[in-house]
Design an enzyme around this catalytic site. Structure first.
Site, mmCIF file in Angstrom:
data_model
loop_
_atom_site.group_PDB
_atom_site.id
_atom_site.type_symbol
_atom_site.label_atom_id
_atom_site.label_comp_id
_atom_site.label_asym_id
_atom_site.label_seq_id
_atom_site.Cartn_x
_atom_site.Cartn_y
_atom_site.Cartn_z
ATOM 1 N N SER A 98 0.817 -1.222 0.000
ATOM 2 C CA SER A 98 0.000 0.000 0.000
ATOM 3 C C SER A 98 0.851 1.274 0.000
ATOM 4 O O SER A 98 0.307 2.371 0.015
ATOM 5 C CB SER A 98 -0.940 0.007 1.211
ATOM 6 O OG SER A 98 -0.199 -0.149 2.410
ATOM 7 N N THR A 135 -40.091 27.251 -9.019
ATOM 8 C CA THR A 135 -40.483 25.964 -8.444
ATOM 9 C C THR A 135 -40.935 25.140 -9.650
ATOM 10 O O THR A 135 -41.537 25.689 -10.587
ATOM 11 C CB THR A 135 -41.628 26.089 -7.414
ATOM 12 O OG1 THR A 135 -42.787 26.575 -8.070
ATOM 13 C CG2 THR A 135 -41.251 27.029 -6.267
ATOM 14 N N HIS A 136 -40.620 23.875 -9.648
ATOM 15 C CA HIS A 136 -40.888 23.008 -10.814
ATOM 16 C C HIS A 136 -40.214 23.552 -12.074
ATOM 17 O O HIS A 136 -40.670 23.299 -13.180
ATOM 18 C CB HIS A 136 -42.387 22.861 -11.073
ATOM 19 C CG HIS A 136 -43.184 22.552 -9.848
ATOM 20 N ND1 HIS A 136 -43.448 21.270 -9.417
ATOM 21 C CD2 HIS A 136 -43.740 23.381 -8.928
ATOM 22 C CE1 HIS A 136 -44.153 21.322 -8.299
ATOM 23 N NE2 HIS A 136 -44.341 22.588 -7.971
ATOM 24 N N SER A 187 -14.881 25.045 -28.518
ATOM 25 C CA SER A 187 -15.118 23.804 -29.256
ATOM 26 C C SER A 187 -14.109 23.723 -30.388
ATOM 27 O O SER A 187 -13.784 24.731 -31.021
ATOM 28 C CB SER A 187 -16.541 23.815 -29.811
ATOM 29 O OG SER A 187 -16.619 22.994 -30.962
ATOM 30 N N LYS A 236 -18.395 28.646 -29.906
ATOM 31 C CA LYS A 236 -18.760 28.085 -28.601
ATOM 32 C C LYS A 236 -17.889 28.551 -27.435
ATOM 33 O O LYS A 236 -16.704 28.738 -27.550
ATOM 34 C CB LYS A 236 -18.676 26.547 -28.659
ATOM 35 C CG LYS A 236 -19.720 25.912 -29.552
ATOM 36 C CD LYS A 236 -21.071 25.817 -28.901
ATOM 37 C CE LYS A 236 -21.046 24.947 -27.728
ATOM 38 N NZ LYS A 236 -21.786 23.768 -27.693
ATOM 39 N N GLU A 247 -19.434 21.648 -15.627
ATOM 40 C CA GLU A 247 -19.770 20.272 -16.016
ATOM 41 C C GLU A 247 -18.893 19.258 -15.293
ATOM 42 O O GLU A 247 -19.361 18.214 -14.839
ATOM 43 C CB GLU A 247 -19.657 20.116 -17.536
ATOM 44 C CG GLU A 247 -20.720 20.908 -18.263
ATOM 45 C CD GLU A 247 -20.462 20.985 -19.760
ATOM 46 O OE1 GLU A 247 -21.402 20.730 -20.515
ATOM 47 O OE2 GLU A 247 -19.329 21.293 -20.169
ATOM 48 N N TYR A 269 -9.453 -6.311 12.916
ATOM 49 C CA TYR A 269 -8.747 -5.907 11.708
ATOM 50 C C TYR A 269 -8.807 -6.990 10.632
ATOM 51 O O TYR A 269 -8.622 -8.185 10.893
ATOM 52 C CB TYR A 269 -7.273 -5.577 11.996
ATOM 53 C CG TYR A 269 -6.554 -5.159 10.728
ATOM 54 C CD1 TYR A 269 -6.628 -3.849 10.285
ATOM 55 C CD2 TYR A 269 -5.872 -6.096 9.949
ATOM 56 C CE1 TYR A 269 -6.024 -3.466 9.086
ATOM 57 C CE2 TYR A 269 -5.268 -5.725 8.752
ATOM 58 C CZ TYR A 269 -5.361 -4.396 8.327
ATOM 59 O OH TYR A 269 -4.773 -4.026 7.140
ATOM 60 N N GLN A 329 -7.455 -2.038 4.231
ATOM 61 C CA GLN A 329 -6.506 -1.282 3.419
ATOM 62 C C GLN A 329 -7.215 -0.619 2.231
ATOM 63 O O GLN A 329 -6.796 0.423 1.749
ATOM 64 C CB GLN A 329 -5.390 -2.215 2.934
ATOM 65 C CG GLN A 329 -4.257 -1.517 2.225
ATOM 66 C CD GLN A 329 -3.035 -2.412 2.088
ATOM 67 O OE1 GLN A 329 -2.354 -2.711 3.063
ATOM 68 N NE2 GLN A 329 -2.772 -2.874 0.880
HETATM 69 N N1 ARG Z 1 -1.315 -1.271 5.225
HETATM 70 C C1 ARG Z 1 -2.187 -1.811 6.215
HETATM 71 C C2 ARG Z 1 -3.587 -1.162 6.098
HETATM 72 O O1 ARG Z 1 -3.686 -0.182 5.453
HETATM 73 C C3 ARG Z 1 -1.641 -1.540 7.561
HETATM 74 C C4 ARG Z 1 -2.101 -2.488 8.612
HETATM 75 C C5 ARG Z 1 -1.521 -3.842 8.368
HETATM 76 N N2 ARG Z 1 -1.933 -4.768 9.377
HETATM 77 C C6 ARG Z 1 -1.824 -6.093 9.255
HETATM 78 N N3 ARG Z 1 -2.262 -6.817 10.219
HETATM 79 N N4 ARG Z 1 -1.354 -6.616 8.161
HETATM 80 O O2 ARG Z 1 -4.547 -1.640 6.608
#
Ligand code: ARG
Length: 467
Positions: free
Chosen positions: A22, A155-156, A277, A283, A290, A317, A322
């Site tokens: 990550s 309105t509308h 454009s 244009k 947008e 966890y 992640q």
């Molecule tokens: N990169 C991990 C996350 O974003 C950090 C926590 C990792 N924890 C673990 N038990 N592998 O969640």
């Protein structure tokens, strides 16, 4: 060195190894990771795990990492770092040697990422609120400049009643002030510190959680380690608030697009925020508007991704968590890039007050005021409504507005009409009778502008106090 390789006999599949990292995106958390790590290091000293010299060495090492990252983006190019936590440990050991490995005593990445994300969201909230205050200030300036100019309110999407241009702009100020308020609510709830929660059951060392929380400007430590290590409510809350803010932007953009069309011509698109454009030389397109409308889809997508990611996750966890990071970063960065542009557009746009004023004076938008005239002369409202409806009908046949009917014609509908009726049909009178708090009578709008100014000022002061 990996943070966990001891029990493994085989290396990871290289493709998997790359894929599960990550660091590519969580490097955004580096400053927060360093702050949280410093707080943890100080707690380790309190618990007798590192001595004063080791603490100083670790703190200086962490500071050095921050400095190097600020100096050169290349410093963050690391093909081995699994995530920001691993990166900091690696760099720390490079800088200060094996004592760097002491930093991870009694803690888990699960509590670290939970802490870093809270710090990230908290900082983002303060930035978004500051930017919202700036935008609100610009909207108010524009409202002030509009003076007594009027426009139709719809309105509308049919002309309904005239309002002051300033009154219409203040409607957007209200939306953005609500968004700012929701951000404060979110900030209050998120401002608790997971440090010391460990992997799931709490730290294995006697760390002073209160001191760590105070160190990082949290109000207090989290109450439950199981919850603290897998709670991402604050991420969902924040991104939901951002998606609502984006939805407000989207309504604003849609309205400005409509009003800039030749059919309305209320708004002249600022060239600095429009494009042409490649095919049609004449244009000028409302690209900023947008794209703003389009970004709203992306924000709602981020909010939805987060909800689906969390749905059905058992405690505590799981690595799925992640996946909550990128939608958070995307939503935050999208909104933070949008806010100054919307503000710039609002500053630069020109209003065609003439066209607005003209539109405010046709389409029978004084009909309700006309009925009110009769009500004030004792006619029950339902009957007055019916009679003015008849008068409108007469106008439609004659292709004129109510003020062009003669008294004689009016008397065919109700004998109570008198000369003063014509005054009550004038735009100024129609605006003036909406004389209630929150209404469009000029005095009320002036008051509303002053109130809004104050509310914006107090956001500024509050953000400043947190800085
Ligand atoms: N990169 C991990 C996350 O974003 C950090 C926590 C990792 N924890 C673990 N038990 N592998 O969640």
């Amino acid at each position: 060195m990996k943070m966990w390789s001891g029990r493994f006999r085989q290396p990871l599949d290289p493709a998997f190894e790359r894929w599960q990292r990550s660091f590519e995106f969580d490097r955004r958390l580096l400053a927060h990771e360093l702050a949280a790590s410093s707080a943890h290091a100080r707690a380790l000293k309190g618990a007798g795990i590192v001595d004063s010299n080791e603490l100083i060495t670790i703190l200086q090492g962490l500071e050095r990492i921050g400095e190097q990252a600020a100096l050169s983006p290349a410093f963050l190019e690391d093909d081995e770092a699994e995530d920001v936590h691993h990166f900091v440990e690696k760099q720390l050991v490079t800088l200060i040697g094996d004592v760097g490995y002491k930093l991870h005593s009694g803690r888990s990445r699960n509590e670290q990422i939970a802490t870093d994300l809270r710090l990230y969201v908290r900082a983002a909230i303060d930035q978004v609120r500051a930017d919202l205050a700036t935008l609100g200030g610009v909207l108010l300036d524009r409202a002030q400049q509009a003076g007594n100019a009027a426009m139709p309110a719809y309105t509308h999407l049919q002309r309904a009643e005239p309002v002051l241009v300033s009154h219409w702009l203040l409607a957007y100020v209200e939306m953005f002030l609500r968004d700012a308020g929701r951000l404060v609510d979110c900030r209050t709830r998120l401002n608790v510190c997971p440090l010391g929660s460990g992997a799931v059951a709490g730290a294995t060392l006697p760390l002073d959680r209160r001191v760590m929380a105070t160190d990082l400007n949290f109000d207090q430590p989290t109450a439950n380690s199981v919850d603290a290590t897998c709670d991402r409510d604050f991420v969902l809350e924040f991104v939901n608030v951002l998606s609502l803010l984006a939805l407000h932007f989207s309504r604003w953009a849609e309205e400005m697009i409509l009003f800039s069309s030749q059919e309305y011509s209320f708004v002249r698109l600022p060239e600095a925020y429009s494009t042409g454009s490649s095919a049609m030389p004449q244009k000028k397109n409302p690209d900023l508007l947008e794209l703003t409308r389009g970004k709203c889809a992306r924000l709602i997508g981020d909010a939805t991704t987060l909800q689906i990611c969390m749905k059905g996750l058992p405690l505590a966890y799981n690595k799925d968590l992640q996946e909550t990071q990128e939608p958070l970063f995307d939503a935050t960065e999208t909104v933070l890039s949008l806010l100054p542009l919307v503000t710039g557009w609002m500053k630069a746009v020109e209003f065609n007050y003439e066209a607005m004023q003209k539109a405010a004076q046709s389409g029978f938008m004084n009909a309700w005021a006309a009925a009110t005239y009769l009500v004030q002369r004792g006619v029950p409202f339902r009957l007055a409504h019916e009679q003015i409806g008849k008068a409108v009908q007469l106008c439609l046949e004659k292709h004129c507005e109510l003020q062009y009917l003669s008294l004689e014609e009016l008397h065919s509908v109700n004998s109570k009409f008198d000369h003063d009726f014509y005054t009550c049909l004038k735009l100024e009178s129609v605006l003036a009778i909406h004389d209630v708090a929150g209404g469009t009578a000029p005095g009320r709008v002036r008051q509303a502008m002053a109130d809004a100014r104050q509310r914006i000022e107090s956001i500024r002061e509050d953000v400043h106090a947190h800085a």
